[in-house]
Design a protein around this motif. Structure first.
Motif, mmCIF file in Angstrom:
data_model
loop_
_atom_site.group_PDB
_atom_site.id
_atom_site.type_symbol
_atom_site.label_atom_id
_atom_site.label_comp_id
_atom_site.label_asym_id
_atom_site.label_seq_id
_atom_site.Cartn_x
_atom_site.Cartn_y
_atom_site.Cartn_z
ATOM 1 N N LYS A 75 0.341 29.253 -3.765
ATOM 2 C CA LYS A 75 1.179 29.137 -4.960
ATOM 3 C C LYS A 75 2.632 28.854 -4.592
ATOM 4 O O LYS A 75 3.360 28.192 -5.343
ATOM 5 N N SER A 76 3.058 29.340 -3.429
ATOM 6 C CA SER A 76 4.439 29.147 -3.001
ATOM 7 C C SER A 76 4.774 27.694 -2.715
ATOM 8 O O SER A 76 5.945 27.322 -2.641
ATOM 9 N N VAL A 77 3.745 26.863 -2.547
ATOM 10 C CA VAL A 77 3.965 25.456 -2.221
ATOM 11 C C VAL A 77 4.240 24.634 -3.480
ATOM 12 O O VAL A 77 4.834 23.561 -3.413
ATOM 13 N N LEU A 78 3.813 25.123 -4.651
ATOM 14 C CA LEU A 78 3.984 24.363 -5.893
ATOM 15 C C LEU A 78 5.449 23.986 -6.116
ATOM 16 O O LEU A 78 6.339 24.824 -5.983
ATOM 17 N N GLY A 79 5.680 22.724 -6.433
ATOM 18 C CA GLY A 79 7.032 22.251 -6.684
ATOM 19 C C GLY A 79 7.811 21.879 -5.444
ATOM 20 O O GLY A 79 8.918 21.350 -5.547
ATOM 21 N N SER A 80 7.250 22.136 -4.255
ATOM 22 C CA SER A 80 7.957 21.850 -3.010
ATOM 23 C C SER A 80 7.546 20.494 -2.459
ATOM 24 O O SER A 80 6.576 19.879 -2.906
ATOM 25 N N SER A 81 8.266 20.037 -1.440
ATOM 26 C CA SER A 81 7.945 18.752 -0.811
ATOM 27 C C SER A 81 6.588 18.779 -0.121
ATOM 28 O O SER A 81 5.965 17.728 0.084
ATOM 29 N N LEU A 82 6.091 19.968 0.230
ATOM 30 C CA LEU A 82 4.792 20.070 0.892
ATOM 31 C C LEU A 82 3.661 19.554 0.019
ATOM 32 O O LEU A 82 2.624 19.115 0.519
ATOM 33 N N MET A 83 3.842 19.624 -1.319
ATOM 34 C CA MET A 83 2.779 19.182 -2.217
ATOM 35 C C MET A 83 2.475 17.698 -2.038
ATOM 36 O O MET A 83 1.396 17.229 -2.386
ATOM 37 N N MET A 94 -6.474 17.154 3.643
ATOM 38 C CA MET A 94 -6.458 17.436 2.222
ATOM 39 C C MET A 94 -5.023 17.633 1.771
ATOM 40 O O MET A 94 -4.170 18.089 2.544
ATOM 41 N N THR A 95 -4.760 17.295 0.514
ATOM 42 C CA THR A 95 -3.456 17.601 -0.059
ATOM 43 C C THR A 95 -3.436 19.067 -0.478
ATOM 44 O O THR A 95 -4.485 19.692 -0.685
ATOM 45 N N PHE A 96 -2.239 19.612 -0.617
ATOM 46 C CA PHE A 96 -2.137 20.993 -1.071
ATOM 47 C C PHE A 96 -2.614 21.125 -2.521
ATOM 48 O O PHE A 96 -3.116 22.176 -2.915
ATOM 49 N N GLN A 97 -2.498 20.057 -3.300
ATOM 50 C CA GLN A 97 -3.043 20.089 -4.658
ATOM 51 C C GLN A 97 -4.558 20.253 -4.612
ATOM 52 O O GLN A 97 -5.147 21.008 -5.396
ATOM 53 N N GLU A 98 -5.210 19.555 -3.692
ATOM 54 C CA GLU A 98 -6.661 19.687 -3.543
ATOM 55 C C GLU A 98 -7.033 21.084 -3.065
ATOM 56 O O GLU A 98 -8.054 21.651 -3.494
ATOM 57 N N LEU A 99 -6.214 21.664 -2.179
ATOM 58 C CA LEU A 99 -6.494 23.009 -1.695
ATOM 59 C C LEU A 99 -6.394 24.037 -2.823
ATOM 60 O O LEU A 99 -7.245 24.924 -2.950
ATOM 61 N N ALA A 140 6.156 21.808 -10.643
ATOM 62 C CA ALA A 140 5.229 22.841 -10.188
ATOM 63 C C ALA A 140 4.226 23.200 -11.283
ATOM 64 O O ALA A 140 3.029 23.336 -11.011
ATOM 65 N N GLU A 141 4.706 23.357 -12.515
ATOM 66 C CA GLU A 141 3.787 23.655 -13.617
ATOM 67 C C GLU A 141 2.786 22.523 -13.798
ATOM 68 O O GLU A 141 1.583 22.757 -13.997
ATOM 69 N N GLY A 142 3.265 21.286 -13.730
ATOM 70 C CA GLY A 142 2.372 20.144 -13.871
ATOM 71 C C GLY A 142 1.336 20.077 -12.768
ATOM 72 O O GLY A 142 0.167 19.732 -13.008
ATOM 73 N N GLU A 143 1.731 20.420 -11.558
ATOM 74 C CA GLU A 143 0.795 20.402 -10.424
ATOM 75 C C GLU A 143 -0.292 21.450 -10.598
ATOM 76 O O GLU A 143 -1.469 21.202 -10.321
ATOM 77 N N LEU A 144 0.089 22.639 -11.081
ATOM 78 C CA LEU A 144 -0.906 23.684 -11.306
ATOM 79 C C LEU A 144 -1.844 23.281 -12.439
ATOM 80 O O LEU A 144 -3.060 23.501 -12.358
ATOM 81 N N ALA A 145 -1.298 22.697 -13.505
ATOM 82 C CA ALA A 145 -2.137 22.246 -14.613
ATOM 83 C C ALA A 145 -3.132 21.189 -14.149
ATOM 84 O O ALA A 145 -4.314 21.220 -14.523
ATOM 85 N N GLU A 146 -2.684 20.260 -13.318
ATOM 86 C CA GLU A 146 -3.557 19.198 -12.835
ATOM 87 C C GLU A 146 -4.673 19.775 -11.958
ATOM 88 O O GLU A 146 -5.831 19.332 -12.037
ATOM 89 N N ALA A 147 -4.338 20.756 -11.134
ATOM 90 C CA ALA A 147 -5.363 21.385 -10.290
ATOM 91 C C ALA A 147 -6.407 22.094 -11.151
ATOM 92 O O ALA A 147 -7.611 22.045 -10.869
ATOM 93 N N ALA A 148 -5.971 22.759 -12.227
ATOM 94 C CA ALA A 148 -6.904 23.436 -13.128
ATOM 95 C C ALA A 148 -7.743 22.426 -13.902
ATOM 96 O O ALA A 148 -8.938 22.621 -14.123
ATOM 97 N N ARG A 149 -7.113 21.322 -14.297
ATOM 98 C CA ARG A 149 -7.836 20.282 -15.050
ATOM 99 C C ARG A 149 -8.967 19.690 -14.197
ATOM 100 O O ARG A 149 -10.040 19.367 -14.706
ATOM 101 N N VAL A 263 3.206 28.904 8.244
ATOM 102 C CA VAL A 263 2.566 29.177 9.532
ATOM 103 C C VAL A 263 1.653 28.029 9.960
ATOM 104 O O VAL A 263 1.685 27.570 11.107
ATOM 105 N N ASN A 264 0.827 27.541 9.024
ATOM 106 C CA ASN A 264 -0.136 26.507 9.394
ATOM 107 C C ASN A 264 0.521 25.214 9.852
ATOM 108 O O ASN A 264 -0.098 24.440 10.591
ATOM 109 N N THR A 265 1.751 24.966 9.442
ATOM 110 C CA THR A 265 2.424 23.724 9.842
ATOM 111 C C THR A 265 2.821 23.738 11.315
ATOM 112 O O THR A 265 3.199 22.701 11.866
#
Length: 419
Positions: A75-83, A94-99, A140-149, A263-265
Motif C-alpha cells: 500500500k505504501s507504493v501507491l502514488g509513488s514512482s515505483l508504481m 510484474m508491475t506493483f499494480q499487478e502485485l 494513488a486512489e485511482g491505482e487502488l480502484a483499478e487494482a480492485a476493478r 528492501v526488495n529493490t
C-alpha cells in the motif's frame, strides 16, 4: 434487496480485512485466511515450487527460508514512482499494480467462497496517501480502484478510514457526542473530528457531521524503520568510515534496508557489487560483510520483522532485544523504550501536529472533544497514545478494535450506500 450483504474492504499496509453487512444490520468480518479475520498484507512468490503464497503463509514461507520473493507494505507504493516500474517476481516481471491486484484477488476469492460475489465495494483510503502532493494522492486512489476493478468489482466507492472507524463506534453511542478519531495504521495516520449520535447514525449522507479530516504519511512501518536505523543498521555499516577516515559509508543503502517497501529493490547484482566495493574500502569490513549476508540470503524483511517484534514488546516493557539469528548471522542488540522514543520523536510530533490541524480545521477547542476513538495497531505505541490523548484530559478514551474497526465501518457504509 432485503438480506443482501454488502462488502467493505480495508486494504491495509500491514493487515487487511473484509466486512459484510446487510442494510440496517450489524457488520461482521469475513474469515480471510482459514478462520482468521485479518490477513497480513503480504505475498511470497516461491522459486522452489512456483507457488504464490498470501498472508500468514507468505510470511511463514519467507521466515522459514524458502527461496523466493517476499512482498509486504505494498500500500505504501501507491502514488509513488515505483508504481510505474516492474520488479522481478520469480521468472517474470510484474508491475506493483499487478502485485496489489494479486493480493486483492485473494480477498475477492474469500468473498466468493463465502457465497458472496458483490460487484460493488467500499474501499477504505487514508486521508492522505501522499503528503503535500494532491496529484499523487489522487493517482494513488485511482491505482487502488483499478487494482480492485481488475478482480471483478465494478462499482467502487471510497470512504476515509477514520470516518469508517467512527461509523463502527457510533453503534454503541446513546447520546450525541463530538469525537476525535485517531487511526494509526501501518503506513498512514488519520484524524477526524466527527459528530456522532443514534439519530445521525440513521442518516446516509454524513458529510455535515464530518467537521474535519487530516492525515500524515506516518504509520507503524515508519516507527519500525527509525528503530531499525537507530539500533540495527549501525551493525551493518551505517555511520562507519572508510579505512582512510575520509568518507562515511553512503547512507541510502541502510535507509532502504530499513524500509519495508524498499528492501526488495536492493536484491540486484549491482547493489551486491556496490557493497563488495565498499567492504574493500571500509575501516570495519565485517559490518559490510553482514550487509552482504542480508543481500545474499534476502534477509532484509526478516530483520525488519525482528525490529517490529521488538517495537511491539516495548509497548509493555521498558527494554528488550532485537534479535536476528539464522545460519551465518546471529545478532542481538539491546534497546530501551527511551531509546525508541528518542529515535521516533519526530514522527510523534508530526502526529501531534496533525491532531492540532484537525481541531483547527473543525473550529473546536480541545476541551470540546468528548470521546477519543483510538484504532490501528500503531495507536498501541505508548508515546503515540500519549500524543493522541494528552490534549483531552476530560474525554472518554475509547479503544476500538485495533485491526477490525475500519473494515467493519466500511461494511456499514457499503450497506447504506448500496441498499
Amino acid at each position: 434487496m432485503p438480506g443482501t450483504l454488502h462488502a467493505g474492504l480495508d486494504f491495509g499496509t500491514t493487515n487487511s480485512t473484509i466486512a459484510l453487512c446487510a442494510p440496517g444490520g450489524a457488520p461482521r468480518l469475513l474469515p480471510v485466511e482459514g478462520e482468521h479475520l485479518t490477513i497480513p498484507s503480504a505475498l511470497f512468490f516461491s522459486l522452489e515450487d512456483g507457488g504464490t503464497y498470501v498472508g500468514r503463509k507468505a510470511v511463514f514461507e519467507y521466515v522459514d527460508g524458502a527461496e523466493g520473493r517476499f512482498m509486504r507494505a505494498l500500500k505504501s507504493v501507491l502514488g509513488s514512482s515505483l508504481m510505474k516500474e516492474t520488479t522481478a517476481v520469480g521468472r517474470q516481471r510484474m508491475t506493483f499494480q499487478e502485485l496489489i491486484g494479486r493480493f486483492l484477488q485473494h480477498l475477492r476469492e474469500r468473498l466468493e467462497a463465502a457465497g458472496e460475489g458483490p460487484e460493488a465495494v467500499v474501499l477504505g483510503r487514508p486521508v492522505r496517501f501522499v503528503d503535500e502532493d494532491d496529484a499523487a494522492d489522487a493517482r494513488a486512489e485511482g491505482e487502488l480502484a483499478e487494482a480492485a476493478r481488475a478482480t471483478g468489482f465494478r462499482h467502487i466507492e471510497f470512504q476515509y478510514e477514520p470516518v469508517a472507524a467512527a461509523l463502527y463506534y457510533e453503534r454503541q453511542v446513546t447520546a450525541e457526542k463530538l469525537a476525535l478519531v485517531v487511526d494509526i495504521g501501518g503506513g498512514t495516520s488519520d484524524f477526524s473530528v466527527v459528530r456522532l449520535s443514534p439519530e445521525r447514525a440513521r442518516t446516509l449522507d454524513r458529510r455535515s457531521d464530518i467537521l474535519s479530516f487530516t492525515g500524515v504519511h506516518v504509520g507503524g512501518t515508519d516507527f519500525d524503520r527509525l528503530l531499525n536505523i537507530a539500533s540495527m543498521q549501525p551493525l551493518f555499516g551505517l555511520g562507519s568510515m572508510t579505512a582512510d577516515g575520509k568518507r562515511a559509508m553512503p547512507v541510502w543503502y541502510f535507509n532502504d534496508m530499513a524500509t519495508w517497501h524498499r528492501v526488495n529493490t536492493l536484491y540486484t547484482p549491482k547493489i551486491a557489487r556496490d557493497i563488495a566495493g565498499l567492504k574493500k574500502e571500509a575501516a570495519e569490513p565485517e559490518k559490510l560483510a553482514r550487509y552482504e549476508h542480508l543481500l545474499a540470503h534476502r534477509s532484509g524483511h526478516r530483520l525488519a520483522g525482528a525490529v517490529e517484534t521488538a517495537k511491539i514488546a516495548l509497548t509493555d516493557e521498558s527494554e528488550t532485544e532485537i534479535r536476528l539469528a539464522e545460519p551465518g548471522l546471529s545478532l542481538a542488540a539491546p534497546v530501551t523504550r527511551a531509546e525508541f522514543e528518542a529515535a521516533t520523536v519526530e514522527l510523534v510530533a508530526r502526529i501531534g501536529g496533525a491532531i492540532e490541524a484537525a481541531l483547527a480545521q473543525a473550529g473546536v477547542p480541545a476541551d470540546a472533544i468528548e470521546t477519543v476513538i483510538l484504532t490501528g495497531g500503531g495507536a498501541q505505541v505508548p508515546a503515540v497514545r500519549l500524543a493522541a490523548t494528552a490534549r483531552f484530559p476530560g474525554a472518554e478514551i475509547a479503544q476500538s478494535d485495533a485491526f477490525g474497526s475500519v473494515g467493519l465501518g466500511l461494511g456499514i457504509d457499503a450497506a447504506r450506500r448500496f441498499a
